[in-house]
Design a protein around this motif. Structure first.
Motif, PDB file in Angstrom:
ATOM      1  N   ASP A  54       0.667  -1.421   0.171  1.00 47.03           N
ATOM      2  CA  ASP A  54      -0.124   0.200  -0.046  1.00 47.03           C
ATOM      3  C   ASP A  54       0.505   1.330  -0.379  1.00 47.03           C
ATOM      4  OD1 ASP A  54      -2.426   1.135  -0.821  1.00 47.03           O
ATOM      5  OD2 ASP A  54      -2.958   0.939   2.015  1.00 47.03           O
ATOM      6  N   GLU A  55      -0.047   2.518  -0.100  1.00 52.47           N
ATOM      7  CA  GLU A  55       0.085   3.375  -0.646  1.00 52.47           C
ATOM      8  C   GLU A  55       0.271   4.730   0.173  1.00 52.47           C
ATOM      9  OE1 GLU A  55      -0.325   6.518  -1.961  1.00 52.47           O
ATOM     10  OE2 GLU A  55      -2.035   5.640  -2.907  1.00 52.47           O
ATOM     11  N   LEU A  74      -0.377  -8.775  -2.325  1.00 49.09           N
ATOM     12  CA  LEU A  74      -1.745  -8.469  -2.669  1.00 49.09           C
ATOM     13  C   LEU A  74      -1.656  -6.704  -2.534  1.00 49.09           C
ATOM     14  CD1 LEU A  74      -3.777 -10.509   0.320  1.00 49.09           C
ATOM     15  CD2 LEU A  74      -3.281 -10.970  -2.611  1.00 49.09           C
ATOM     16  N   ASN A  75      -2.307  -6.298  -3.314  1.00 46.84           N
ATOM     17  CA  ASN A  75      -2.004  -4.982  -3.297  1.00 46.84           C
ATOM     18  C   ASN A  75      -3.500  -4.412  -3.505  1.00 46.84           C
ATOM     19  OD1 ASN A  75       0.612  -5.193  -4.300  1.00 46.84           O
ATOM     20  ND2 ASN A  75      -0.220  -6.001  -6.544  1.00 46.84           N
ATOM     21  N   ASP A  76      -3.851  -3.223  -2.857  1.00 47.21           N
ATOM     22  CA  ASP A  76      -4.847  -2.033  -2.829  1.00 47.21           C
ATOM     23  C   ASP A  76      -4.646  -1.238  -3.914  1.00 47.21           C
ATOM     24  OD1 ASP A  76      -6.431  -0.912  -1.329  1.00 47.21           O
ATOM     25  OD2 ASP A  76      -5.354   0.677  -1.272  1.00 47.21           O
ATOM     26  N   ALA A  77      -5.532  -2.398  -5.121  1.00 43.96           N
ATOM     27  CA  ALA A  77      -5.737  -1.479  -6.191  1.00 43.96           C
ATOM     28  C   ALA A  77      -5.065  -1.363  -7.548  1.00 43.96           C
ATOM     29  CB  ALA A  77      -6.523  -0.494  -5.684  1.00 43.96           C
ATOM     30  N   VAL A  78      -3.709  -1.784  -6.927  1.00 43.05           N
ATOM     31  CA  VAL A  78      -3.306  -1.657  -8.397  1.00 43.05           C
ATOM     32  C   VAL A  78      -2.647  -2.827  -8.551  1.00 43.05           C
ATOM     33  CG1 VAL A  78      -2.032   1.342  -7.712  1.00 43.05           C
ATOM     34  CG2 VAL A  78      -0.911  -1.293  -7.026  1.00 43.05           C
ATOM     35  N   THR A  79      -1.849  -3.027 -10.059  1.00 45.14           N
ATOM     36  CA  THR A  79      -1.236  -4.020 -10.699  1.00 45.14           C
ATOM     37  C   THR A  79       0.087  -3.194 -10.744  1.00 45.14           C
ATOM     38  OG1 THR A  79      -2.675  -4.984 -11.200  1.00 45.14           O
ATOM     39  CG2 THR A  79      -0.695  -5.584 -12.309  1.00 45.14           C
ATOM     40  N   ILE A  80       0.917  -3.752  -9.677  1.00 47.32           N
ATOM     41  CA  ILE A  80       2.784  -2.602 -10.485  1.00 47.32           C
ATOM     42  C   ILE A  80       3.464  -3.605 -11.116  1.00 47.32           C
ATOM     43  CG2 ILE A  80       4.943  -2.594  -9.131  1.00 47.32           C
ATOM     44  CD1 ILE A  80       3.237  -3.501  -6.384  1.00 47.32           C
ATOM     45  N   ILE A  88      -2.425  -9.590  -7.001  1.00 45.41           N
ATOM     46  CA  ILE A  88      -3.100  -9.802  -7.024  1.00 45.41           C
ATOM     47  C   ILE A  88      -3.737  -8.363  -6.179  1.00 45.41           C
ATOM     48  CG2 ILE A  88      -5.752 -10.535  -5.835  1.00 45.41           C
ATOM     49  CD1 ILE A  88      -4.849 -13.355  -4.970  1.00 45.41           C
ATOM     50  N   SER A  89      -5.400  -7.582  -7.200  1.00 43.04           N
ATOM     51  CA  SER A  89      -4.716  -5.956  -7.252  1.00 43.04           C
ATOM     52  C   SER A  89      -6.979  -6.276  -6.001  1.00 43.04           C
ATOM     53  CB  SER A  89      -5.502  -5.138  -8.393  1.00 43.04           C
ATOM     54  OG  SER A  89      -6.305  -3.805  -7.842  1.00 43.04           O
ATOM     55  N   ILE A  90      -6.583  -5.728  -4.993  1.00 45.60           N
ATOM     56  CA  ILE A  90      -7.818  -5.743  -4.468  1.00 45.60           C
ATOM     57  C   ILE A  90      -8.765  -4.477  -3.951  1.00 45.60           C
ATOM     58  CG2 ILE A  90      -9.830  -6.664  -2.509  1.00 45.60           C
ATOM     59  CD1 ILE A  90      -6.424  -8.528  -2.171  1.00 45.60           C
ATOM     60  N   GLY A 111      -8.225  -2.768  -0.502  1.00 46.56           N
ATOM     61  CA  GLY A 111      -7.639  -3.668  -0.309  1.00 46.56           C
ATOM     62  C   GLY A 111      -7.247  -3.420   1.212  1.00 46.56           C
ATOM     63  N   ASP A 112      -7.133  -2.610   2.143  1.00 47.28           N
ATOM     64  CA  ASP A 112      -6.586  -1.891   2.579  1.00 47.28           C
ATOM     65  C   ASP A 112      -7.487  -2.694   4.165  1.00 47.28           C
ATOM     66  OD1 ASP A 112      -8.064   0.386   2.109  1.00 47.28           O
ATOM     67  OD2 ASP A 112      -6.757   1.967   1.967  1.00 47.28           O
TER      68      ASP A 112
END
Length: 221
Positions: A36-37, A135-141, A149-151, A154-155
């Motif tokens: 997350d960022e 597991l990423n918060d709404a992004v694909t890096i 997996i973009s969620i 997600g946080d």
């Protein structure tokens, strides 16, 4: 912090159990990292990303999306997450780079740095070379070989992403508090660089300081 007991404790444990569902859905992955960022939108300061790998059986009461937590709660959770994590990393990309490559690319770079640092810590502990799933918060890096997996939101849904959310947010807040001492008058300790009315007024009166994102403040100066 008030100690949870009885029904309240059971309710909190159930909430946390549900936040393990994404992690538990992938028993084949020995190490799952949440990403997350913090600081994508502010007018000043860096963007900060965190990568956090937690033990599967970890229990961190109150852990949630950092935006849903009070500052006091985030500060209390920050060292607990660091202590209980198997590994973590924090990537910081400064305002000059944000202006140079744009905020989205800077955000991705902060995430890649965080993943590399967490992987290094994991390896130094002799646990592994890298997380096996992100597991990423709404992004694909982009530029990352690890499965992702973009969620969306997600946080608030994954304990790993929530932990990364706390690490990123508190790290950035601490940086902005230091910048407030270096560049007084803007109120960085209070608004953390976001475009509040008070911040915009100070920007108009004082002009930009070295940590302002020039690409973000064009309409104000």
């Amino acid at each position: 912090m008030r100690e949870l007991k009885g029904e309240r404790l059971e309710k909190e444990l159930e909430r946390l159990r549900l936040m393990h569902e994404y992690e538990n859905a992938h028993p084949e992955a020995a190490f799952i990292a949440g990403i997350d960022e913090a600081g994508r939108g502010p007018l000043a300061g860096p963007v900060v990303a965190a990568c956090c790998i937690l033990p599967r059986d970890v229990e961190i009461l109150y852990l949630n999306d950092s935006k849903k937590l009070s500052e006091k709660r985030r500060e209390a959770l920050f060292p607990e997450v660091q202590e209980k994590a198997l590994a973590y990393g924090v990537g910081i990309i400064d305002e000059e780079t944000i202006d140079e490559i744009n905020i989205l690319q800077a955000d991705y770079e902060a995430m890649r740095v965080a993943i590399n640092l967490a992987s290094k810590m994991l390896e130094e502990k002799g646990l592994g070379k890298a997380p096996e799933l992100l597991l990423n918060d709404a992004v694909t890096i982009p530029g990352v070989d690890i499965p992702q997996i973009s969620i969306i939101k997600g946080d608030a849904k994954s304990v790993s992403i929530a932990a990364a959310s706390v690490l990123a947010k508190v790290t950035r807040d601490h940086l902005m508090e230091k910048y407030d001492e270096m560049y007084p008058g803007y109120g960085f300790a209070k608004h953390k660089g976001y475009g509040t009315a008070a911040h915009i007024q100070a920007l108009k009166e004082l002009g930009p300081c070295p940590i302002h994102r020039r690409s973000f403040i064009k309409k104000f100066v």
